[in-house]
Design a protein around this motif. Structure first.
Motif, PDB file in Angstrom:
ATOM      1  N   GLY A 198      35.092  41.424  38.883  1.00  0.00           N
ATOM      2  CA  GLY A 198      33.919  42.146  38.398  1.00  0.00           C
ATOM      3  C   GLY A 198      34.147  43.643  38.370  1.00  0.00           C
ATOM      4  O   GLY A 198      35.261  44.133  38.554  1.00  0.00           O
ATOM      5  N   GLY A 199      33.077  44.384  38.108  1.00  0.00           N
ATOM      6  CA  GLY A 199      33.192  45.833  37.985  1.00  0.00           C
ATOM      7  C   GLY A 199      33.477  46.232  36.547  1.00  0.00           C
ATOM      8  O   GLY A 199      33.814  45.402  35.700  1.00  0.00           O
ATOM      9  N   GLU A 200      33.349  47.530  36.276  1.00  0.00           N
ATOM     10  CA  GLU A 200      33.442  47.996  34.891  1.00  0.00           C
ATOM     11  C   GLU A 200      34.831  48.433  34.454  1.00  0.00           C
ATOM     12  O   GLU A 200      35.112  48.511  33.259  1.00  0.00           O
ATOM     13  CB  GLU A 200      32.472  49.175  34.694  1.00  0.00           C
ATOM     14  CG  GLU A 200      31.020  48.758  34.842  1.00  0.00           C
ATOM     15  CD  GLU A 200      30.052  49.886  34.508  1.00  0.00           C
ATOM     16  OE1 GLU A 200      30.533  51.030  34.313  1.00  0.00           O
ATOM     17  OE2 GLU A 200      28.850  49.610  34.468  1.00  0.00           O
ATOM     18  N   ILE A 201      35.682  48.754  35.418  1.00  0.00           N
ATOM     19  CA  ILE A 201      36.952  49.388  35.062  1.00  0.00           C
ATOM     20  C   ILE A 201      38.080  48.365  34.964  1.00  0.00           C
ATOM     21  O   ILE A 201      38.263  47.529  35.851  1.00  0.00           O
ATOM     22  CB  ILE A 201      37.311  50.470  36.108  1.00  0.00           C
ATOM     23  CG1 ILE A 201      36.302  51.618  36.040  1.00  0.00           C
ATOM     24  CG2 ILE A 201      38.741  50.974  35.892  1.00  0.00           C
ATOM     25  CD1 ILE A 201      36.518  52.701  37.087  1.00  0.00           C
ATOM     26  N   VAL A 202      38.844  48.465  33.873  1.00  0.00           N
ATOM     27  CA  VAL A 202      40.126  47.760  33.734  1.00  0.00           C
ATOM     28  C   VAL A 202      41.146  48.835  33.369  1.00  0.00           C
ATOM     29  O   VAL A 202      41.205  49.290  32.227  1.00  0.00           O
ATOM     30  CB  VAL A 202      40.069  46.656  32.661  1.00  0.00           C
ATOM     31  CG1 VAL A 202      41.404  45.898  32.613  1.00  0.00           C
ATOM     32  CG2 VAL A 202      38.920  45.693  32.928  1.00  0.00           C
ATOM     33  N   SER A 203      41.925  49.251  34.360  1.00  0.00           N
ATOM     34  CA  SER A 203      42.764  50.444  34.240  1.00  0.00           C
ATOM     35  C   SER A 203      44.229  50.037  34.278  1.00  0.00           C
ATOM     36  O   SER A 203      44.635  49.258  35.145  1.00  0.00           O
ATOM     37  CB  SER A 203      42.440  51.399  35.397  1.00  0.00           C
ATOM     38  OG  SER A 203      42.995  52.669  35.203  1.00  0.00           O
ATOM     39  N   ALA A 204      45.028  50.550  33.347  1.00  0.00           N
ATOM     40  CA  ALA A 204      46.445  50.171  33.289  1.00  0.00           C
ATOM     41  C   ALA A 204      47.164  51.143  32.367  1.00  0.00           C
ATOM     42  O   ALA A 204      46.587  52.114  31.877  1.00  0.00           O
ATOM     43  CB  ALA A 204      46.605  48.740  32.776  1.00  0.00           C
TER      44      ALA A 204
END
Lengths: 334, 334
Positions: free
Chosen positions: A193-199
């Motif tokens: 969950g959560g809003e961030i998908v960082s890569a």
């Protein structure tokens, strides 16, 4: 009095202001605003970060607590991610006490507990997407997020660095592998969950237009190096270490840019108009087609920009041969 | 309150005081007093130089003007050799104005003129003994000495660095090659005059008992690295970068000692009780036979000590696990 490039004592870390500006504009056109979370580790320089911020990127990625604390002290603490694990209570507390919104990466019960115990309030679950480094395996990401929430941490999402794919030479092959790695990250995100998908990074920056990643952690794009320069990216070489020829022999010349002024993990640097033979602590020995003279300037291009920046006290911003600013590399160390 | 090794934030550059003391004693027994001109470039640390001086070595070798000026400012200016060429008028003047006896290496008309024009009073003729770097060819050394004397410089003798021979694996082969190189230096010395014949390094330190060299420029012997450690020298590993395990996965662990904390030009470091897979900017990924835990300390041994020292602000001197001093690496930069 105008200071010219040729007036600088050497070795001198020099940024070509025009190339740098173009690199920032190119990246901002692909990843505007919060789509890019520029990585501070690539330069460790708050004036350079301020230029990135002026392009619209207000959230930053850091690799060390000192980078986080220094960015906060420079008024750029809107949204700082330590994309790295630490269990150091002193440094966690320093980040928690900084005038900033700080999020840290966690990949274990130990890193969750250390963050929560030392005042950190937000985290990302760091997911292993194939690089054997930090990051929990995707199937355990959800459980770790639950554990983090039980300690009171706000779990803002996931991150996963596909560093092993930055240098895959063929672009379509690189895209296929990045998509497979990001499928692992998306699966973990569904559990976390959560809003961030960082890569992401400079080598894969534009491939994330087709993944679920919503912020890219690129840093090297601003200055570039010979390693990334071979990848056919739309960024220009914008940083050089300027040296002076101090010795000229029959078949070679020597300039005062040695391996203490250059990140060497990607091998030898290049010399503009020359062929590098080898580097010593304070020397680069090189051959040239033309005759070079003692006292002449040479431009050395680092093979790896990140550690090169960390070896210098300051960078000189240069436009049309004139020095227009001195930028301290003020976030060195840990 | 006693500070223990385990209390240090990491990565931490740590010197084993006992091993360091033994290394200094071993070297001083072979090359007492002025027979050794310790090379400051290996550590860039005035407290460490002071320990070498306390062993009886009062003359020092430097690779950068900042090392010369900093040694002078620390009261160790009895006899400082810049074993390197420069034509930078600002830095030559700074060395000339330092409270020190300063001698610089010259290998060309340009370096002679620059030295004389900026207040330097003494030089050594730098002779090429086989390493393709600085140094005039032996047959031109006498003419260059004449030219230097015409400008008013005191020509104190010759130097020649056989850096290409430090790692010749077989000792008798190494000795034969060093003797051949030093025959070139001796021939140049016959043409140049002066009292000093300066050469050598840690890898060849004891071979100069059989050459005409009367001072050895070794530096790495004090702290050592894995590269020199394979040479069968009588010096112990005395410097480590202490890290903390920040991540543990199925087959590997990750500690917070990356390539920004390690000179990488000689390749990867070693991890005590581990096998290094690779280094990233702020990480070393390694495998171990035993189970390691997040938060545990690991000892990383650098492959090349000189650039490793230059990446740290300070070294911690440790005896029996207790921190007994903090030594700033105060001669970094140029």
């Amino acid at each position: 009095v105008a200071v010219h490039l040729d007036d600088l004592s050497t070795p001198a870390l020099v940024i070509d202001a025009d190339a740098f500006d173009r690199n920032l504009a190119t990246m901002a056109s692909v990843h505007p605003g919060a789509r890019l979370r520029p990585h501070v580790k690539a330069h460790k320089c708050t004036p350079l970060a301020a230029a990135q911020r002026a392009m619209g990127h207000q959230s930053f990625t850091c690799a060390t607590p000192r980078e986080v604390v220094g960015m906060a002290a420079s008024g750029m603490g809107d949204d700082l991610l330590l994309a790295n694990e630490t269990v150091d209570p002193v440094r966690l507390r320093a980040m928690a006490d900084a005038d900033a919104m700080v999020t840290v990466a966690v990949d274990s019960a130990e890193t969750v507990r250390a963050a929560a115990a030392n005042g950190i309030t937000a985290c990302l679950i760091d997911v292993n997407v194939g690089l054997p480094r930090c990051g929990v395996s995707p199937d355990r990401a959800g459980a770790l997020a639950d554990e983090a929430r039980r300690t009171g941490l706000d779990v803002r999402g996931v991150m996963g660095y596909e560093g092993h794919l930055m240098m895959v030479p063929d672009r379509s092959e690189r895209l296929a592998q990045v998509e497979a790695a990001m499928a692992l990250l998306a699966a973990a995100h569904a559990d976390v969950g959560g809003e961030i998908v960082s890569a992401g990074g400079t080598g894969t920056f534009d491939l994330h237009q087709r993944t679920s990643v919503n912020e890219v952690q690129a840093g090297s794009y601003a200055l570039m190096d010979t390693h990334y320069g071979r990848q056919g990216l739309p960024f220009e070489q914008a940083v050089f270490v300027v040296g002076t020829v101090i010795s000229r022999q029959d078949d070679w010349a020597v300039a005062d840019v040695g391996l203490k002024a250059l990140g060497m993990d990607h091998g030898n640097p290049s010399v503009v108009d020359g062929t590098v033979w080898f580097c010593s602590d304070e020397h680069v020995t090189f051959a040239t087609e033309r005759t070079v003279h003692v006292g002449e300037r040479v431009m050395v291009v680092p093979a790896h920009v990140d550690p090169t920046m960390a070896m210098h006290e300051a960078a000189w911003l240069v436009r049309d041969g004139e020095v227009i600013d001195r930028w301290p590399i003020d976030l060195r160390g840990w």
